[in-house]
Design a protein around this motif. Structure first.
Motif, short mmCIF file in Angstrom:
data_model
loop_
_atom_site.label_atom_id
_atom_site.label_comp_id
_atom_site.label_asym_id
_atom_site.label_seq_id
_atom_site.Cartn_x
_atom_site.Cartn_y
_atom_site.Cartn_z
N GLY A 176 -25.58 1.49 -45.93
CA GLY A 176 -25.31 2.11 -47.24
C GLY A 176 -25.40 3.81 -47.28
N TYR A 179 -21.99 5.16 -46.46
CA TYR A 179 -21.03 5.49 -47.50
C TYR A 179 -21.47 6.58 -48.62
CZ TYR A 179 -23.16 1.26 -49.45
OH TYR A 179 -23.87 0.26 -50.01
N THR A 249 -32.33 -6.50 -50.04
CA THR A 249 -31.62 -5.54 -50.35
C THR A 249 -30.99 -5.46 -51.74
OG1 THR A 249 -29.66 -6.45 -49.38
CG2 THR A 249 -31.13 -4.89 -47.93
N GLU A 251 -28.05 -3.05 -54.86
CA GLU A 251 -27.11 -1.88 -55.08
C GLU A 251 -26.03 -1.76 -54.17
OE1 GLU A 251 -28.56 1.86 -56.32
OE2 GLU A 251 -30.18 1.00 -57.61
N LEU A 252 -24.91 -2.16 -54.34
CA LEU A 252 -23.68 -2.16 -53.68
C LEU A 252 -22.74 -1.36 -54.59
CD1 LEU A 252 -21.82 -2.11 -51.44
CD2 LEU A 252 -21.39 -4.28 -51.80
N ASP A 292 -24.15 -6.54 -58.95
CA ASP A 292 -24.93 -6.81 -57.60
C ASP A 292 -25.68 -8.03 -57.38
OD1 ASP A 292 -23.37 -4.42 -56.57
OD2 ASP A 292 -24.97 -3.02 -57.20
N ARG A 297 -24.68 -10.00 -54.23
CA ARG A 297 -25.79 -10.30 -53.55
C ARG A 297 -25.91 -11.83 -52.85
NH1 ARG A 297 -31.84 -7.86 -54.78
NH2 ARG A 297 -31.78 -9.56 -56.22
N ARG A 302 -27.01 -8.91 -46.47
CA ARG A 302 -28.10 -8.11 -46.91
C ARG A 302 -27.76 -6.54 -46.49
NH1 ARG A 302 -34.01 -9.54 -45.05
NH2 ARG A 302 -33.35 -9.71 -42.72
N ILE A 304 -25.25 -4.51 -46.15
CA ILE A 304 -24.13 -3.66 -46.50
C ILE A 304 -24.81 -3.06 -47.94
CG2 ILE A 304 -22.39 -4.83 -45.48
CD1 ILE A 304 -21.52 -5.82 -48.30
N PHE A 305 -25.70 -3.50 -48.52
CA PHE A 305 -26.07 -2.94 -49.84
C PHE A 305 -26.94 -1.51 -49.41
CE2 PHE A 305 -25.19 -7.28 -50.87
CZ PHE A 305 -24.87 -7.18 -52.16
N TYR A 306 -27.16 -0.58 -50.66
CA TYR A 306 -27.40 0.61 -50.16
C TYR A 306 -29.35 0.55 -50.06
CZ TYR A 306 -29.08 5.10 -50.59
OH TYR A 306 -29.48 6.61 -50.27
#
Length: 318
Positions: A176, A179, A249, A251-252, A292, A297, A302, A304-306
């Protein structure tokens, strides 16, 4: 006596801070303390109360409320603790931060809200409270600033009472962070260059403010020390002595939207962005957060989420 804030650090101090992450944290956060809530759209109303309580509930559930006495580690302006207190999660609070300026603002915010809070300037690796003092330790976006996270986690377990819980939220995952930073850098470059064009200069912040933001961003790169893998963060907590450890986790889509929005807001004059913009940004973030949580989710890794959130409990018998 706690040290005084240093919001106007000398050039020599700033140069020294590049080799000293703790000094960088003090100087950067003292510098930002007076405007931090505005910069990050922090408030102490229903919007941020719901956000703070939602983050707490997402990882720790609803058990044991209210906690009688809680400590916020690396409190900043008190965002997490004060909103959790207003949301009924915590009865009495204490704040600590390495930055004297942040502690002053957190205590001022608490007084204005009529909340029972005391505070200390303190290093998270040597928390200045006795063993078994707190029922709950919380933090938001703090672990990634601490040089020795395992030492800080051991300190958290030390000051917790047996059976007490910790909750840390808002920590960047490794993927996260990559990006988010790239999106922020691209948005800053585009905004500051497009607003040089004829007819758009009214959307450009004065150069002195942009230069100040760039210097702050340079120090921010020094104070952001870690990103986290959720499984490794769980292992760190268990190694410190915690049980019932759990990391989640979030927020994507919300992060892919939110980071460009926040960067754009920092690059243009605030008076250009009215209430309509604020409503658009917040409602869009809410909708993407729903996406998300409910659609992404359950099916995506998990990692890759911010944001990563972690909780654990001090064993009842030690």
């Amino acid at each position: 006596m706690d040290p005084q804030p240093r919001p106007n650090a000398s050039a020599e101090e700033v140069r020294s801070a590049y080799a000293d992450p703790k000094l960088a944290n003090v100087l950067y956060h003292d510098w930002e303390a007076g405007t931090y809530d505005e910069k990050w759209s922090i408030s102490y109303d229903e919007r941020c109360i719901d956000y703070a309580v939602g983050r707490f509930r997402a990882v720790a559930g609803n058990s044991d409320w209210p906690y009688e006495h809680a400590l916020e580690l690396g409190s900043g302006t008190g965002f997490f603790l004060l909103n959790l207190m207003q949301g009924g999660v915590i009865a009495k609070g204490s704040v600590t931060d390495l930055s004297p300026g942040m502690v002053q603002v957190a205590l001022r915010n608490a007084r204005q809200l009529g909340l029972d809070v005391d505070g200390r300037v303190a290093d998270a690796e040597t928390i200045p409270y006795a063993d078994n003092t707190f029922d709950l330790v919380v933090g938001h976006a703090v672990l990634h600033h601490i040089p020795d996270v395992p030492a800080a986690m051991r300190e958290v377990l030390r000051v917790l009472r047996p059976g007490g819980r910790f909750v840390f939220a808002g920590e960047p995952t490794r993927i996260g962070d990559r990006y988010a930073r790239r999106l922020g850098q691209l948005t800053w470059w585009l905004t500051t260059n497009v607003t040089r064009l004829p007819g758009l200069t009214g959307w450009r912040r004065p150069q002195a403010e942009l230069d100040s933001s760039s210097r702050a961003a340079a120090l921010e790169a020094v104070v952001d020390l870690h990103t986290f893998d959720p499984a490794e963060l769980e292992r760190t907590a268990r190694a410190a002595g915690a049980v019932d450890v759990r990391a989640v986790t979030e927020e994507l889509a919300a992060a892919l939207f939110g980071w460009p929005v926040r960067t754009f807001e920092a690059a243009v004059p605030r008076e250009r962005l009215g209430l309509g913009w604020a409503r658009f940004a917040y409602r869009s973030w809410q909708g993407l957060t729903w996406l998300d949580e409910n659609l992404l989710r359950p099916v995506l890794p998990r990692e890759i989420f911010y944001n990563v959130l972690v909780t654990g409990v001090k064993p009842a018998q030690q």
